[in-house]
Design an enzyme around this catalytic site. Structure first.
Site, PDB file in Angstrom:
ATOM      1  N   LYS A   1     -25.414  73.330  55.582  1.00 28.83           N
ATOM      2  CA  LYS A   1     -24.099  73.064  56.158  1.00 28.83           C
ATOM      3  C   LYS A   1     -23.799  71.574  56.306  1.00 28.83           C
ATOM      4  CE  LYS A   1     -20.324  74.610  58.022  1.00 28.83           C
ATOM      5  NZ  LYS A   1     -19.365  75.137  57.052  1.00 28.83           N
TER       6      LYS A   1
ATOM      7  N   GLU B   1     -19.909  78.335  44.840  1.00 31.71           N
ATOM      8  CA  GLU B   1     -20.978  78.163  45.823  1.00 31.71           C
ATOM      9  C   GLU B   1     -21.468  79.468  46.426  1.00 31.71           C
ATOM     10  OE1 GLU B   1     -20.024  75.832  49.316  1.00 31.71           O
ATOM     11  OE2 GLU B   1     -17.946  76.471  49.238  1.00 31.71           O
TER      12      GLU B   1
ATOM     13  N   CYS C   1     -31.473  70.750  58.112  1.00 35.28           N
ATOM     14  CA  CYS C   1     -32.630  71.251  58.848  1.00 35.28           C
ATOM     15  C   CYS C   1     -32.217  71.499  60.305  1.00 35.28           C
ATOM     16  CB  CYS C   1     -33.810  70.295  58.840  1.00 35.28           C
ATOM     17  SG  CYS C   1     -34.354  69.815  57.212  1.00 35.28           S
TER      18      CYS C   1
ATOM     19  N   TRP D   1     -34.262  72.388  55.065  1.00 32.15           N
ATOM     20  CA  TRP D   1     -33.561  72.235  53.787  1.00 32.15           C
ATOM     21  C   TRP D   1     -34.311  71.131  53.063  1.00 32.15           C
ATOM     22  CZ3 TRP D   1     -30.802  68.576  50.920  1.00 32.15           C
ATOM     23  CH2 TRP D   1     -30.026  69.094  49.875  1.00 32.15           C
TER      24      TRP D   1
ATOM     25  N   HIS E   1      -5.015  70.733  26.279  1.00 26.26           N
ATOM     26  CA  HIS E   1      -5.710  69.576  25.700  1.00 26.26           C
ATOM     27  C   HIS E   1      -7.207  69.823  25.549  1.00 26.26           C
ATOM     28  CE1 HIS E   1      -2.040  67.307  25.893  1.00 26.26           C
ATOM     29  NE2 HIS E   1      -1.887  67.674  27.153  1.00 26.26           N
TER      30      HIS E   1
ATOM     31  N   ASN F   1     -35.940  66.181  61.746  1.00 27.55           N
ATOM     32  CA  ASN F   1     -34.724  66.178  60.917  1.00 27.55           C
ATOM     33  C   ASN F   1     -34.457  64.749  60.524  1.00 27.55           C
ATOM     34  OD1 ASN F   1     -34.201  68.819  61.333  1.00 27.55           O
ATOM     35  ND2 ASN F   1     -32.417  68.506  62.654  1.00 27.55           N
ATOM     36  N   GLY F   2     -34.007  64.544  59.304  1.00 28.27           N
ATOM     37  CA  GLY F   2     -33.649  63.182  58.892  1.00 28.27           C
ATOM     38  C   GLY F   2     -34.469  62.757  57.699  1.00 28.27           C
TER      39      GLY F   2
ATOM     40  N   GLU G   1     -10.368  73.867  45.295  1.00 28.28           N
ATOM     41  CA  GLU G   1     -11.048  74.519  46.404  1.00 28.28           C
ATOM     42  C   GLU G   1     -11.417  75.966  46.042  1.00 28.28           C
ATOM     43  OE1 GLU G   1     -12.610  73.577  48.740  1.00 28.28           O
ATOM     44  OE2 GLU G   1     -12.710  75.186  50.200  1.00 28.28           O
TER      45      GLU G   1
ATOM     46  N   LYS H   1     -15.261  77.406  46.029  1.00 28.46           N
ATOM     47  CA  LYS H   1     -15.677  78.557  46.853  1.00 28.46           C
ATOM     48  C   LYS H   1     -16.371  79.598  45.982  1.00 28.46           C
ATOM     49  CE  LYS H   1     -15.584  77.364  50.116  1.00 28.46           C
ATOM     50  NZ  LYS H   1     -15.090  76.119  50.623  1.00 28.46           N
TER      51      LYS H   1
HETATM   52  C1  F6R Z   1     -18.174  73.685  50.724  1.00 28.96           C
HETATM   53  C2  F6R Z   1     -18.640  72.801  51.755  1.00 28.96           C
HETATM   54  C3  F6R Z   1     -19.094  71.448  51.369  1.00 28.96           C
HETATM   55  C4  F6R Z   1     -18.664  70.426  52.434  1.00 28.96           C
HETATM   56  C5  F6R Z   1     -19.242  69.050  52.116  1.00 28.96           C
HETATM   57  C6  F6R Z   1     -18.776  67.997  53.095  1.00 28.96           C
HETATM   58  O1  F6R Z   1     -17.745  74.902  51.241  1.00 28.96           O
HETATM   59  O2  F6R Z   1     -18.682  73.162  52.896  1.00 28.96           O
HETATM   60  O3  F6R Z   1     -18.616  71.085  50.118  1.00 28.96           O
HETATM   61  O4  F6R Z   1     -17.276  70.382  52.468  1.00 28.96           O
HETATM   62  O5  F6R Z   1     -20.636  69.110  52.149  1.00 28.96           O
HETATM   63  O6  F6R Z   1     -19.151  68.316  54.391  1.00 28.96           O
HETATM   64  P1  F6R Z   1     -18.430  67.687  55.644  1.00 28.96           P
HETATM   65  O7  F6R Z   1     -17.030  68.158  55.640  1.00 28.96           O
HETATM   66  O8  F6R Z   1     -19.216  68.177  56.816  1.00 28.96           O
HETATM   67  O9  F6R Z   1     -18.506  66.199  55.482  1.00 28.96           O
END
Ligand code: F6R
Length: 624
Positions: free
Chosen positions: A619, A504, A2, A79, A520, A105-106, A497, A501
């Site tokens: 994020k 998501e 948020c 969010w 397997h 927020n929180g 990774e 990507k």
């Molecule tokens: C994927 C992504 C998330 C973060 C995860 C951890 O692209 O960004 O999977 O890597 O939420 O976030 P941080 O690194 O901020 O702890």
């Protein structure tokens, strides 16, 4: 998660709030709303609450239809945690009489009990959120204070302070009251708040990016601190109401960071910043004597020498950086290293002794699971080293030592440049452990350091030369219902990774598999045309990867390979080849990741997805 923003000053507030919310939208985009203190023809103030489900642009269109003259307001982009993303659950939330509005927020952990008590005392709730209790608690304290002789300009702040004593959990909160037009009361506990004075008024936000147009000198509120913003001044207090003078932080990064600078989306811009991230993360890290210099290490070499077990704890993309670190730490320092999702680690009873080093990796530095795991590890006696992108973040503050990834602000929800910064930082840590343990000489360290630095140029080469190959590969798999990412060793770590990507941002199902494990079970998925994306760079296990790919080819898979420049053997097996410059295997994760980032982005673009703000994500994940 948020975003919150507030403004009081001489200018119309609505535009300022919307501009701030757009900057914060990466933190959540389920709904957005503002509360504006409006004065009617009789001179009476009311709070005008405007909320919309979806992105800030929807709220902006709605606001364009209002001719607000308000110069004081608060805004929020959400969010969803408690309650679905509906208009009723969108912030701001209001008191029963509609004369107090708040954004938050929180998480309020005791909201269910508080809500029950408030209902019994006659309050009416209009949302399913935890936040709404805050509005009612302030309302009670505000009215309760009426007869106590508190000067009118301080009433809202006092009521907020009283409300905060009743709430258990995390909050960054901003409140306005119709009876105190022009003032915003703010509190913080475990959720970021920054405050600043600009030429035309006072600003508050959950992230400096929302107020950087107005000022570069900000106060980062500490837990337990409060502030009262008015158009011409800001008063700060502690939790007892005693005035304090907090430190002012000067923001020196460029406003360009908050803009796309000609790129169609932030993700592409951030992918293109990666050569710079590698260089910046390495600046000043090697002394003339060939020793690594991590000045925020916080641990003596004697303490590091005692380390006999390493846990890397992290979530999502940061966890994948940990998978790469494990390979390097075990190879160079010969210390056993486990990588664990922070959300699992915190609820297990891992074996931790004073000689255990826990490495916590987090771009945002505020991921709830990672923070909880850090606290748990420290209680159990481990030393904790943080790897984060955010200076002064909770991960940085709560760790014994820290290394900053120098990626600068990352705005696209999908991490790219911060991942590269993490891998480079963890590589430095692995080299340092190797030196301290006497396994790497200064000569070897110098050579590794130089080759690590060369990856900046390698990334640039990929960005300059491989776009066409990536576009063809993306076109080939954009309509597939699912894809497998495979590799071995470093390639297996990178595959994780790549798959994340793609999932998501393009919403294609993807799964990462150690290539040798396919036979397997997972090979049963392969039928003609099924995409297999392989990390097949030159390494000690290259031939093994090739054999695994032949098994896929024999079953009709469409193979997209990330391979080393000059490797023509792979062309006989793969339908599409994306080339990366040759590197030592240890650094191949850095180069091989870049094409996978670009591939995911291109598939998402072709599928018409929102690249920077994929659905359901935010994020910073500050909830469990
Ligand atoms: C994927 C992504 C998330 C973060 C995860 C951890 O692209 O960004 O999977 O890597 O939420 O976030 P941080 O690194 O901020 O702890």
């Amino acid at each position: 998660m948020c975003g919150i923003v507030g403004y009081t000053g001489q200018n119309p507030a609505a535009n300022i709030l919307v501009t701030g919310l757009k900057r914060l939208e990466y933190r959540g985009y389920d709904s957005a709303g503002v509360a504006l203190a409006e004065r009617d023809a009789t001179g009476t103030y009311t709070l005008n609450i405007i909320r919309r489900v979806g992105k800030v642009s929807g709220l902006e269109s709605e606001l364009n239809g209002h001719s607000s003259t308000s110069t004081c307001g608060i805004g929020h982009t959400r969010w969803a945690t408690h309650g679905r993303p509906t208009q009723a659950n969108a912030h701001p939330h209001i008191s029963c009489d509609g004369r107090i509005a708040i954004v938050h927020n929180g998480i309020i952990e005791n909201f269910a009990e508080l809500r029950e008590e408030l209902i019994q005392r006659g309050h009416h709730f209009s949302s399913d959120t935890d936040t709404e209790v805050f509005a009612h608690l302030i309302e009670e304290a505000y009215e309760g204070n009426e007869s106590s002789g508190i000067p009118a300009t301080h009433k809202l702040l006092d009521a907020l302070r009283i409300a905060c004593t009743q709430v258990v959990g995390a909050y960054g909160v901003a409140a306005i009251a119709a009876d105190e037009p022009g003032t915003i009361a703010v509190a913080r506990k475990d959720s970021p708040i920054v405050i600043g004075r600009g030429e035309h008024g006072s600003y508050v936000a959950s992230d400096v990016i929302a107020l950087i147009d107005a000022t570069r000198d900000v106060v980062v509120l500490e837990d337990g601190q409060f502030a009262l913003l008015t158009p011409n001044k800001i008063i700060y207090t502690d939790d007892q109401g005693t005035p304090i003078e907090p430190a002012v932080t000067h923001i020196d990064w460029d406003i360009d960071l908050a803009e796309k600078a000609g790129y169609p989306d932030f993700m592409l811009k951030e992918i293109f910043e990666q050569p710079r991230v590698v260089r910046d993360t390495l600046v000043g890290r090697l002394t003339g004597a060939g020793e690594l210099d991590i000045d925020e290490l916080g641990l003596s070499f004697e303490e590091l020498n005692l380390v006999d077990r390493v846990y890397v704890i992290a979530c999502g993309t940061s966890y994948h950086a940990g998978l790469i670190a494990k390979n390097l730490i075990e190879a160079w320092a010969r210390i056993p290293c486990e990588v664990e999702a922070a959300s699992e680690f915190r609820y297990r009873n891992p074996i931790i002794t004073p000689s255990t080093l826990v490495v916590a990796v987090s771009q945002s530095g505020e991921t709830a699971d990672t923070l909880a795991a850090i606290r748990d590890a420290r209680i159990k006696g481990a030393k904790v080293f943080g790897v984060t992108n955010v200076v002064g973040s909770p991960v940085a503050r709560e760790s014994d030592g820290v290394i900053y990834t120098k990626a600068n602000k990352e705005i696209a929800v999908a991490s790219t440049k911060s991942f590269i910064g993490q891998v480079v930082s963890l590589t430095l840590l692995a080299m340092l452990l190797g030196q301290v343990k006497g396994k790497l000489t200064t000569g070897q360290t110098r050579m590794l350091f130089r080759e690590l630095g060369d990856t900046a140029e390698h990334i640039q080469t990929i960005l300059d030369t491989q776009q066409q190959a990536i576009q063809s590969a993306a076109t080939a798999c954009k309509d597939a219902p699912s894809a497998l990412f495979v590799g071995r060793g470093m390639g297996a770590a990178v595959s994780n990774e790549g798959a994340l990507k793609l999932k998501e941002i393009s919403y294609l199902h993807a799964e990462a598999y150690a290539a040798g494990e396919m036979k397997h079970g997972a090979i049963a998925l392969i039928e003609p045309g099924f995409p297999v994306i392989a990390v097949a760079t030159k390494s000690a296990v290259y031939d093994k990867v090739l054999s695994n790919l032949k098994e896929c080819e024999a079953r009709g898979a469409k193979i997209i390979a990330v391979a080393t420049e000059g490797d023509h053997e792979i062309e006989a097996i793969a339908d599409y080849v994306i080339y990366v410059p040759p590197t030592r295997e240890a650094f191949s994760a850095i180069t091989a990741t870049v094409p996978l980032q670009l591939l995911a982005r291109e598939v998402a673009r072709l599928r018409g997805c929102d690249i920077d703000q994929p659905r359901n994500l935010a994020k910073s994940v500050t909830v469990e």
